[in-house]
Design a protein around this motif. Structure first.
Motif, PDB file in Angstrom:
ATOM      1  N   ASP A 140     -36.282  11.308 -17.120  1.00 11.38           N
ATOM      2  CA  ASP A 140     -37.244  11.530 -15.710  1.00 11.38           C
ATOM      3  C   ASP A 140     -34.775  12.287 -14.910  1.00 11.38           C
ATOM      4  OD1 ASP A 140     -35.649   9.243 -15.603  1.00 11.38           O
ATOM      5  OD2 ASP A 140     -37.337   8.810 -14.002  1.00 11.38           O
ATOM      6  N   ALA A 141     -33.854  11.903 -15.362  1.00 11.02           N
ATOM      7  CA  ALA A 141     -32.563  11.957 -14.507  1.00 11.02           C
ATOM      8  C   ALA A 141     -31.802  12.330 -15.545  1.00 11.02           C
ATOM      9  CB  ALA A 141     -32.429  10.422 -13.638  1.00 11.02           C
ATOM     10  N   CYS A 142     -30.562  13.307 -15.831  1.00  9.31           N
ATOM     11  CA  CYS A 142     -29.828  12.637 -16.276  1.00  9.31           C
ATOM     12  C   CYS A 142     -28.139  13.158 -15.497  1.00  9.31           C
ATOM     13  CB  CYS A 142     -29.721  14.497 -17.598  1.00  9.31           C
ATOM     14  SG  CYS A 142     -31.126  14.089 -18.759  1.00  9.31           S
ATOM     15  N   ILE A 143     -27.421  11.870 -15.657  1.00  4.16           N
ATOM     16  CA  ILE A 143     -26.235  11.804 -15.146  1.00  4.16           C
ATOM     17  C   ILE A 143     -25.464  13.070 -16.236  1.00  4.16           C
ATOM     18  CG2 ILE A 143     -24.513  10.438 -14.617  1.00  4.16           C
ATOM     19  CD1 ILE A 143     -26.838   8.129 -14.963  1.00  4.16           C
ATOM     20  N   GLY A 144     -24.258  13.671 -15.547  1.00  2.00           N
ATOM     21  CA  GLY A 144     -23.739  14.644 -15.263  1.00  2.00           C
ATOM     22  C   GLY A 144     -22.180  14.735 -14.751  1.00  2.00           C
ATOM     23  N   GLY A 145     -21.111  15.243 -15.301  1.00  3.40           N
ATOM     24  CA  GLY A 145     -19.647  15.046 -14.481  1.00  3.40           C
ATOM     25  C   GLY A 145     -19.587  16.267 -14.136  1.00  3.40           C
ATOM     26  N   ALA A 146     -20.245  16.806 -13.516  1.00  2.17           N
ATOM     27  CA  ALA A 146     -19.666  18.088 -12.759  1.00  2.17           C
ATOM     28  C   ALA A 146     -19.179  18.139 -11.103  1.00  2.17           C
ATOM     29  CB  ALA A 146     -21.427  19.158 -12.744  1.00  2.17           C
ATOM     30  N   ARG A 147     -18.485  19.208 -10.928  1.00  2.73           N
ATOM     31  CA  ARG A 147     -18.195  18.709  -9.700  1.00  2.73           C
ATOM     32  C   ARG A 147     -17.962  20.226  -8.861  1.00  2.73           C
ATOM     33  NH1 ARG A 147     -14.211  18.487 -13.125  1.00  2.73           N
ATOM     34  NH2 ARG A 147     -12.946  20.067 -11.039  1.00  2.73           N
ATOM     35  N   ARG A 148     -18.174  19.682  -7.575  1.00  3.12           N
ATOM     36  CA  ARG A 148     -18.254  20.911  -6.792  1.00  3.12           C
ATOM     37  C   ARG A 148     -17.363  22.565  -6.873  1.00  3.12           C
ATOM     38  NH1 ARG A 148     -21.041  17.174  -2.417  1.00  3.12           N
ATOM     39  NH2 ARG A 148     -23.261  17.255  -2.785  1.00  3.12           N
ATOM     40  N   ASP A 149     -16.021  21.313  -7.252  1.00  5.25           N
ATOM     41  CA  ASP A 149     -14.946  22.067  -6.739  1.00  5.25           C
ATOM     42  C   ASP A 149     -14.701  23.264  -8.487  1.00  5.25           C
ATOM     43  OD1 ASP A 149     -14.087  20.785  -8.957  1.00  5.25           O
ATOM     44  OD2 ASP A 149     -11.943  20.751  -8.580  1.00  5.25           O
ATOM     45  N   GLU A 150     -15.583  23.492  -9.508  1.00  7.64           N
ATOM     46  CA  GLU A 150     -15.600  23.825 -10.902  1.00  7.64           C
ATOM     47  C   GLU A 150     -16.011  25.232 -10.326  1.00  7.64           C
ATOM     48  OE1 GLU A 150     -17.052  21.744 -14.214  1.00  7.64           O
ATOM     49  OE2 GLU A 150     -18.030  20.967 -13.134  1.00  7.64           O
ATOM     50  N   GLU A 151     -16.361  25.635 -10.328  1.00  4.14           N
ATOM     51  CA  GLU A 151     -17.347  27.210  -9.953  1.00  4.14           C
ATOM     52  C   GLU A 151     -18.105  26.944  -8.470  1.00  4.14           C
ATOM     53  OE1 GLU A 151     -20.029  30.746 -10.412  1.00  4.14           O
ATOM     54  OE2 GLU A 151     -20.479  28.862 -10.480  1.00  4.14           O
ATOM     55  N   LYS A 152     -18.191  28.307  -7.790  1.00  2.00           N
ATOM     56  CA  LYS A 152     -19.072  28.441  -6.619  1.00  2.00           C
ATOM     57  C   LYS A 152     -20.668  28.229  -6.631  1.00  2.00           C
ATOM     58  CE  LYS A 152     -19.309  33.341  -7.253  1.00  2.00           C
ATOM     59  NZ  LYS A 152     -19.084  34.620  -6.522  1.00  2.00           N
ATOM     60  N   ALA A 153     -21.320  28.534  -7.972  1.00  4.96           N
ATOM     61  CA  ALA A 153     -22.676  27.300  -8.620  1.00  4.96           C
ATOM     62  C   ALA A 153     -22.669  26.286  -8.161  1.00  4.96           C
ATOM     63  CB  ALA A 153     -23.397  28.313  -9.540  1.00  4.96           C
ATOM     64  N   ARG A 154     -21.984  25.741  -9.351  1.00  2.00           N
ATOM     65  CA  ARG A 154     -21.657  24.098  -8.763  1.00  2.00           C
ATOM     66  C   ARG A 154     -21.499  24.023  -7.197  1.00  2.00           C
ATOM     67  NH1 ARG A 154     -22.756  22.814 -13.550  1.00  2.00           N
ATOM     68  NH2 ARG A 154     -21.297  23.071 -15.437  1.00  2.00           N
ATOM     69  N   ALA A 155     -20.491  24.317  -6.647  1.00  2.00           N
ATOM     70  CA  ALA A 155     -20.502  23.977  -5.103  1.00  2.00           C
ATOM     71  C   ALA A 155     -22.260  24.203  -4.397  1.00  2.00           C
ATOM     72  CB  ALA A 155     -19.781  24.962  -4.094  1.00  2.00           C
ATOM     73  N   LYS A 156     -23.242  24.354  -4.907  1.00  4.91           N
ATOM     74  CA  LYS A 156     -24.697  24.550  -4.054  1.00  4.91           C
ATOM     75  C   LYS A 156     -25.493  23.332  -4.587  1.00  4.91           C
ATOM     76  CE  LYS A 156     -24.925  29.722  -4.386  1.00  4.91           C
ATOM     77  NZ  LYS A 156     -25.782  31.103  -4.824  1.00  4.91           N
ATOM     78  N   GLU A 157     -24.602  22.410  -5.978  1.00  5.09           N
ATOM     79  CA  GLU A 157     -25.578  21.569  -5.789  1.00  5.09           C
ATOM     80  C   GLU A 157     -25.615  20.468  -4.885  1.00  5.09           C
ATOM     81  OE1 GLU A 157     -27.072  20.865  -8.760  1.00  5.09           O
ATOM     82  OE2 GLU A 157     -26.981  21.947 -10.088  1.00  5.09           O
ATOM     83  N   ARG A 158     -26.916  20.248  -4.870  1.00  2.00           N
ATOM     84  CA  ARG A 158     -27.045  18.400  -4.521  1.00  2.00           C
ATOM     85  C   ARG A 158     -26.440  16.893  -5.430  1.00  2.00           C
ATOM     86  NH1 ARG A 158     -28.122  21.298  -0.134  1.00  2.00           N
ATOM     87  NH2 ARG A 158     -29.721  21.184   0.698  1.00  2.00           N
ATOM     88  N   ILE A 159     -26.518  15.770  -5.243  1.00  3.41           N
ATOM     89  CA  ILE A 159     -26.011  14.583  -5.821  1.00  3.41           C
ATOM     90  C   ILE A 159     -26.972  14.536  -6.695  1.00  3.41           C
ATOM     91  CG2 ILE A 159     -25.203  12.100  -5.765  1.00  3.41           C
ATOM     92  CD1 ILE A 159     -23.439  13.874  -4.763  1.00  3.41           C
ATOM     93  N   PHE A 160     -27.995  14.432  -5.981  1.00  2.00           N
ATOM     94  CA  PHE A 160     -29.368  14.265  -7.331  1.00  2.00           C
ATOM     95  C   PHE A 160     -29.454  15.448  -6.997  1.00  2.00           C
ATOM     96  CE2 PHE A 160     -28.162  10.240  -6.755  1.00  2.00           C
ATOM     97  CZ  PHE A 160     -29.780   9.811  -7.334  1.00  2.00           C
ATOM     98  N   SER A 161     -30.062  16.685  -7.901  1.00  2.00           N
ATOM     99  CA  SER A 161     -30.248  18.182  -8.326  1.00  2.00           C
ATOM    100  C   SER A 161     -31.263  18.349  -8.946  1.00  2.00           C
ATOM    101  CB  SER A 161     -29.395  18.899  -8.377  1.00  2.00           C
ATOM    102  OG  SER A 161     -29.693  20.246  -8.889  1.00  2.00           O
ATOM    103  N   PHE A 162     -32.853  18.546  -8.075  1.00  2.00           N
ATOM    104  CA  PHE A 162     -34.157  18.462  -8.097  1.00  2.00           C
ATOM    105  C   PHE A 162     -34.264  19.932  -9.665  1.00  2.00           C
ATOM    106  CE2 PHE A 162     -38.207  20.321  -8.054  1.00  2.00           C
ATOM    107  CZ  PHE A 162     -39.292  19.092  -8.608  1.00  2.00           C
ATOM    108  N   ARG A 163     -34.942  19.747 -10.555  1.00  2.00           N
ATOM    109  CA  ARG A 163     -35.529  20.609 -12.037  1.00  2.00           C
ATOM    110  C   ARG A 163     -37.061  20.832 -11.935  1.00  2.00           C
ATOM    111  NH1 ARG A 163     -30.076  20.800 -11.406  1.00  2.00           N
ATOM    112  NH2 ARG A 163     -29.267  21.938 -12.829  1.00  2.00           N
ATOM    113  N   ASP A 164     -37.701  21.723 -11.737  1.00  2.00           N
ATOM    114  CA  ASP A 164     -39.064  21.547 -11.271  1.00  2.00           C
ATOM    115  C   ASP A 164     -39.331  21.395 -13.270  1.00  2.00           C
ATOM    116  OD1 ASP A 164     -38.845  23.939 -12.923  1.00  2.00           O
ATOM    117  OD2 ASP A 164     -39.085  25.407 -11.605  1.00  2.00           O
ATOM    118  N   GLU A 165     -40.844  21.749 -12.903  1.00  2.00           N
ATOM    119  CA  GLU A 165     -41.645  21.378 -14.766  1.00  2.00           C
ATOM    120  C   GLU A 165     -41.106  22.445 -15.360  1.00  2.00           C
ATOM    121  OE1 GLU A 165     -44.230  23.805 -12.689  1.00  2.00           O
ATOM    122  OE2 GLU A 165     -43.053  22.189 -11.940  1.00  2.00           O
ATOM    123  N   PHE A 166     -40.004  23.142 -15.288  1.00  2.00           N
ATOM    124  CA  PHE A 166     -39.488  24.279 -16.436  1.00  2.00           C
ATOM    125  C   PHE A 166     -38.192  24.028 -16.914  1.00  2.00           C
ATOM    126  CE2 PHE A 166     -43.576  26.616 -14.565  1.00  2.00           C
ATOM    127  CZ  PHE A 166     -44.420  26.596 -15.625  1.00  2.00           C
TER     128      PHE A 166
END
Length: 313
Positions: A140-166
């Motif tokens: 129900d949760a996957c912890i990863g090492g992505a960082r906001r400074d890597e790329e502009k799409a990464r910068a849109k992420e929350r700390i806890f980033s919700f994913r739907d049923e798909f």
């Protein structure tokens, strides 16, 4: 007496130490939130520098006990041998459980289809295998090492980033995280991607590696390698990435800023053979690590965001 005059002056080293301490404290808090709030989390570990930092943070958060989650690697089958060898050695040293999701298995099942499974890039295909691994183990949760400074799409992420049923990500449907309060509730089939080092920079990561004296795969450091200059990048010469007609193969001293699928990951010209030299080099670079090394991120300005919406980490 003037209180300002009695305040000790902090040197640059003291300021940097406090900065790393603050980042470390935040990340440990996030890891413990995952353990407390999520019923079946996992930590993604590829052997790359960011996931190496995550492992150290997990040790500080949970040792001397075992981690409250398994380690997971989505293996494209096209990884650098040095990185896989390091991954297995580090997992053995920790005595933790490693689950490997294989893109090759997804190809055999027919859920991943490539024009040429032997040579085509499998980087984007990781999204399918990751979602299959999440479903198979009920994470129900996957912890990863992505960082906001890597790329502009990464910068849109929350700390806890919700994913739907798909397994899909909608940057417009993420939850607010005011005052570091995290909403971890998900329905069956939904899950979270959690990024404890989201607020770190590449320089922070290398300074933390130096402070903690963390081991890394050898390809992060300067070494001689045959490469092919192509479209402003240095493509490593391998069976998966041969020279094209009219191209020249050169032997250069290079290092990798990121590690990933061989078919899309390039080194940079560098003589930085120590962590200290890499820190000095990173402090003055003006090109992000993905911008300098990832062929798949150069197909379009929205390439990363499109992959993330389809389930990519």
């Amino acid at each position: 007496m003037n209180a300002l005059l009695d305040t000790p002056t902090l040197g640059l080293g003291d300021v940097n130490a406090r900065h790393l301490d603050a980042l470390e404290s935040e990340a440990i808090h996030i890891l413990r939130e995952v353990a407390a709030e999520c019923s079946n989390p996992a930590l993604l570990f590829s052997g790359g520098k960011d996931s190496v930092v995550l492992l150290r943070l997990a040790e500080k958060a949970f040792r001397p006990g075992k981690f409250p989650f398994p380690l997971v690697h989505i293996d494209t089958g096209h990884n650098f041998a040095e990185v896989i060898e390091f991954r297995d050695r580090r997992v053995a040293e920790l005595g933790e459980r490693l689950i490997v999701g294989s893109v090759e298995d997804s190809i055999k099942k027919g859920t991943v289809r490539l024009r040429n499974p032997q040579t085509d890039s499998r980087n984007a295909a990781q999204a399918v295998t990751l979602l299959e691994t999440i479903a198979e183990h009920g994470f129900d949760a996957c912890i990863g090492g992505a960082r906001r400074d890597e790329e502009k799409a990464r910068a849109k992420e929350r700390i806890f980033s919700f994913r739907d049923e798909f397994g899909q990500w909608d940057p417009k449907a993420q939850r607010p995280e005011l005052w570091d309060l995290y909403n971890t509730r998900v329905h069956p089939g939904e899950n979270m991607r959690v990024f404890p080092i989201s607020n770190w920079t590449e320089l922070d990561v290398w300074q933390y590696i130096a402070r903690e004296k963390l081991a890394l795969p050898s390809i992060y450091f300067a070494h001689e390698r045959q490469v092919i200059p192509r479209n402003g990048l240095l493509v490593p010469l391998t069976d998966l990435t041969p020279a094209r007609e009219g191209e020249t193969v050169e032997s250069q001293v290079v290092r990798f800023r990121t590690v990933g699928d061989i078919s899309c990951t390039c080194p940079v010209s560098s003589d930085a053979a120590t962590v200290e030299a890499i820190i000095a080099e990173t402090a003055v670079t003006q090109i992000t690590e993905r911008g300098a090394t990832r062929m798949d991120d150069q197909t379009s300005e929205a390439s990363m965001e499109k992959r993330k919406k389809a389930g990519y980490f």
